[in-house]
Design an enzyme around this catalytic site. Structure first.
Site, PDB file in Angstrom:
ATOM      1  N   ASP A 398     -23.736   6.095  27.912  1.00  0.00           N
ATOM      2  CA  ASP A 398     -24.513   6.429  26.602  1.00  0.00           C
ATOM      3  C   ASP A 398     -24.268   5.500  25.556  1.00  0.00           C
ATOM      4  OD1 ASP A 398     -25.947   7.957  24.863  1.00  0.00           O
ATOM      5  OD2 ASP A 398     -24.828   9.661  25.344  1.00  0.00           O
ATOM      6  N   GLU A 401     -27.167   0.614  22.947  1.00  0.00           N
ATOM      7  CA  GLU A 401     -27.858  -0.202  22.257  1.00  0.00           C
ATOM      8  C   GLU A 401     -27.185  -1.429  21.758  1.00  0.00           C
ATOM      9  OE1 GLU A 401     -29.086   3.745  22.545  1.00  0.00           O
ATOM     10  OE2 GLU A 401     -27.417   3.047  21.154  1.00  0.00           O
ATOM     11  N   ASP A 478     -32.535  10.249  22.252  1.00  0.00           N
ATOM     12  CA  ASP A 478     -32.507  11.563  21.624  1.00  0.00           C
ATOM     13  C   ASP A 478     -33.599  11.921  20.927  1.00  0.00           C
ATOM     14  OD1 ASP A 478     -29.767  11.756  22.734  1.00  0.00           O
ATOM     15  OD2 ASP A 478     -29.086  10.943  20.515  1.00  0.00           O
TER      16      ASP A 478
END
Length: 811
Positions: A398, A401, A478
């Protein structure tokens, strides 16, 4: 060959003799042209792939490409000149180079100009103390072509003509700087900094903030599949996932402990709902004490992503994993982050080796330097010792980025990523978009070394060119629970796939349900009981069943199938129906996955990939092909339970455009339609429009509870007549790398429309556990025959197969 060398020598001598400001130099597989204000460098990697570099000086930067891993092949080239141009030609591609400015034109063997450079320029700059250039390359495209790719974006755009996009990683945008055109070429922009893409009346351009030079690859092919296959050849092929990975994934934010997750696994098996994978989200590493939530939150921050199970959440992780594997026949994925808390062993080790990048993130944790081999190896060692050695099957990486704070928007994400400063290779401005590529690289390479018999599966929230070689799947972040967001996932997934990275998924039902513009069950944990959300969830689930990876996840409300109604309810039965259909299609899906690995194929396909001559498909952003034959039209509008309005039982419907040049079969009832028209279909809550083109063969397996519960036998072989058809069934040992050693088997099916015969070819290959004798139940599909909601009613012919060629006549 001697003749070509002599020709090149004459070419260079004659050119250099007549040039005052320009110098031509031979290089391996190309030329370098020195200009008055810089240089142009052309290198053929294959007959159809060429690297173009425009540099502001006479030399090419020696920085290593993080994306391109292919070595140059030896390519036979012809060299020519005219008064204005140098020409370099392979058997596939002609490059015409302007003598004065180095602008290139790319021309196919029929003499058609595929793409022309229009302008390039360099602007000196200093970004994060990095002396560099802002670079801009402008191209001239033809008026009638469409272009796709560039990664996953959330604006509903399918064809990038007339649009622009910022290429910066965010929570919900994944950057892949690769374009593919309906004129059968592709362009890989090899830059990792902030990039803007724009197409308008003045041309098509890439602009990047930090560069030493303009650096891109032009790829030509016979069709779009060929171009994307070339991209994979250049940047790395996608390895096979375990067959289980193509089953259903159940996840949510979050299962609080081992007892919670095993209870869910048990309930799935009790209810006979097919599932292969269950997922542990965050905070398993921390104290779980429902009587002391503040202590639990503090522990979650201090021990953030420790790569260890906390004894309060998993008192016996080895037993839990054994139960999930052996008692419930499921696979287990766990969430990890690239940031680690200060009170963890992994932080101490990374910090002692200077592998931590400041500053502190939103979770009070610190990012490790994935650009450093030392950092990647320390990161993996802790994953292996603390998680993988217990039997973890997949890693959910997760926040790659990488995430410092709330990064849903381009400007915020760019600003926050740059705050991480410098990595071992350079500034985060220069390497803004490639963190996920590097962190998945470390995990993939180490996993292959330490667990050689277990296929890698990585899920990550970001992506970049070349990441497919790391066995990484990107999900769309998300996202919010609205109907427009659902629709926009279609074009997001398609353009990501058409950018050359074949595996993509999303949170079925969306991650967020309330807050901001999200309005289901505001402030409660009962959104799953809201009829309007149930309708949205069912439609999202139906779409998810036809994505490469079929996965439910989110926060604010439970996501298990039984939370959306009891057995017998339309919502529960609809979810179960599409779950069963996914499992019955596993022979089709797994064989298509082999094409992805072996041929550079694309599973989730924009209609332009197969029907580019039909100009009406070029802008369609709510339909796609799943594999070679199945056209999917998700329902993306509320119909029966509006949020603001009165529920209705009146049957609604949607329109689907059927591409020209084929007859199309309604999957559910076999009704036939001629292509080139828009058809309306009723869509009760348990129907999502599916169509199959004439000339298709679809193998469907038996009903299962999990992918490897039993062999794919008997196989229902559906023939959709009207044109010749072929399909190759692929099988192997399901979850190791023996296929790389040739241990797999294929069976080719051929339908001859004129002769009305089915040829089942001789089985090619062998593997441990292969089914030697099997049954094919052949159905020639026609209206109201052999269908029945996707469940077999009639078999036109039962064929016993022993591996030898058979020809079956249906006259």
């Amino acid at each position: 060959m001697k003749y070509r060398i002599l020709l090149l020598a004459v070419f260079i001598i004659s050119f250099t003799a007549c040039l005052e400001n320009n110098t031509l130099k031979p290089t391996a597989n190309g030329i370098s042209l020195q200009l008055e204000n810089g240089s142009t460098h052309i290198r053929f990697f294959t007959d159809g792939i060429v690297r173009i570099v425009h540099a502001p000086s006479t030399k090419i930067s020696t920085r290593e490409s993080l994306v391109v891993i292919k070595n140059q092949e030896s390519v036979d080239l012809d060299y020519r000149q005219t008064e204005e141009y140098y020409e370099i030609e392979s058997v596939s591609l002609l490059i015409r180079v302007n003598k004065e400015n180095g602008h290139c034109a790319f021309i196919d063997q029929q003499g058609n100009i595929l793409l022309k450079e229009k302008q390039h320029n360099f602007q000196r700059d200093t970004v994060m103390y990095d002396l560099c250039f802002n670079v801009r390359q402008k191209f001239e495209l033809t008026d009638d072509e469409a272009i796709y790719g560039l990664g996953q974006h959330q604006d509903g755009i399918m064809n990038w003509r007339g649009d622009e996009v910022t290429l910066v990683q965010t929570n919900v945008h994944a950057v892949v700087p690769f374009l593919v055109s309906t004129r059968n070429y592709g362009l890989l922009w090899d830059n990792y900094s902030k990039t803007n893409f724009r197409d308008n009346d003045e041309g098509t351009e890439f602009w990047s903030e930090v560069a030493d030079q303009i650096d891109y690859y032009f790829l030509s092919g016979t069709n779009m599949d060929d171009v994307i296959s070339g991209y994979r050849d250049l940047t790395g092929h996608s390895p096979m996932f375990g067959k289980w990975a193509f089953g259903y994934w159940q996840s949510k934010e979050r299962y609080v402990d081992a007892e919670d997750i095993t209870n869910i696994a048990s309930e799935y098996r009790k209810r006979s709902i097919p599932i292969d994978n269950i997922v542990q989200d965050w905070r398993y590493w921390a104290l779980y004490d429902p009587n002391d939530p503040e202590a639990s939150r503090k522990s979650a921050r201090d021990l953030w992503s420790s790569m260890q199970f906390h004894p309060s959440t998993y008192p016996d992780p080895a037993k839990t994993l054994v139960d999930i594997h052996e008692q419930y026949n499921m696979h287990y994925m766990i969430s990890i982050w690239p940031t680690v808390g200060r009170e963890t062993q992994i932080f101490d080790e990374l910090n002692a080796n200077e592998q931590i990048l400041p500053p502190e993130t939103w979770s009070a944790a610190y990012l490790y330097d994935a650009y450093s081999e030392v950092g990647r190896n320390i990161y993996w060692k802790n994953i292996k010792n603390g998680l993988m050695n217990y039997g973890v099957d997949a890693l959910w990486m997760d926040g790659t980025e990488p995430e410092l704070g709330d990064q849903h928007y381009f400007n915020d994400s760019e600003r926050l990523i740059k705050k991480f400063g410098n990595n071992v290779m350079g500034s985060m401005a220069r390497y803004l978009n490639t963190y996920s590529l590097m962190t998945t690289k470390g995990v993939y390479e180490n996993w292959r070394r330490d667990f050689p018999g277990k296929r890698v599966f990585i899920l990550t929230r970001s992506g970049f060119a070349g990441q497919q070689r790391n066995a990484a799947v990107t999900w769309s972040g998300d996202i919010n629970a609205t109907w427009p967001v659902l629709r926009n996932q279609i074009s997001a997934g398609l353009n990501f796939s058409m950018a050359g990275v074949p595996y993509w998924t999303m949170d079925i039902g969306a991650f967020f349900l309330h807050g901001h513009d999200r309005g289901y069950g505001e402030g409660t944990y009962q959104s799953h009981e809201d009829p309007s959300y149930r309708e949205l969830y069912v439609r999202w689930f139906q779409f998810g069943a036809f994505c490469p990876i079929f996965r439910s996840h989110g926060t604010h409300t439970p996501r298990e199938v039984w939370c959306f109604g009891e057995p017998g309810s339309i919502t529960y039965e609809s979810l179960l129906k599409f779950d069963h259909l996914r499992y019955r299609l596993l022979p089709y899906i797994y064989s298509t996955a082999w094409k992805v690995t072996n041929e550079g194929y694309t599973m989730m396909r924009g209609l332009a990939m197969d029907f580019s001559l039909d100009k009406r498909v070029l802008e369609i952003n709510n339909q796609f092909l799943f594999g070679p034959f199945i056209l999917v039209r998700p329902v993306t509008d509320e119909q029966y339970f509006p949020q603001a309005g009165i529920a209705t039982r009146e049957v609604k419907g949607v329109e689907t455009y059927l591409p020209a040049g084929n007859t199309w079969f309604d999957f559910w009832n076999g009704k036939q339609y001629e292509g080139g028209q828009t058809v309306w279909q009723p869509t009760p809550l348990d129907i999502m429009p599916l169509y199959v083109k004439s000339g298709s063969i679809i193998p469907m397996g038996p009903f299962k509870q999990y992918a490897m519960e039993k062999p794919e036998d008997p196989i229902e072989l559906r023939i959709y007549p009207g044109a010749d058809a072929s399909f190759v069934l692929y099988e192997d040992e399901n979850d190791n790398y023996n296929y790389e050693k040739g241990q797999f088997a294929t069976i080719q099916f051929l339908w001859n429309e004129n002769e009305q015969t089915l040829t089942i070819g001789k089985r090619v290959g062998d593997f441990l556990g292969m089914l030697k004798i099997r049954t094919f139940n052949v159905i020639i599909v026609k209206e109201n025959h052999g269908m029945g909601e996707g469940i077999t009613k009639i078999s036109d012919r039962e064929v016993a197969y022993n591996g030898q060629k058979q020809i079956i006549s249906f006259k």
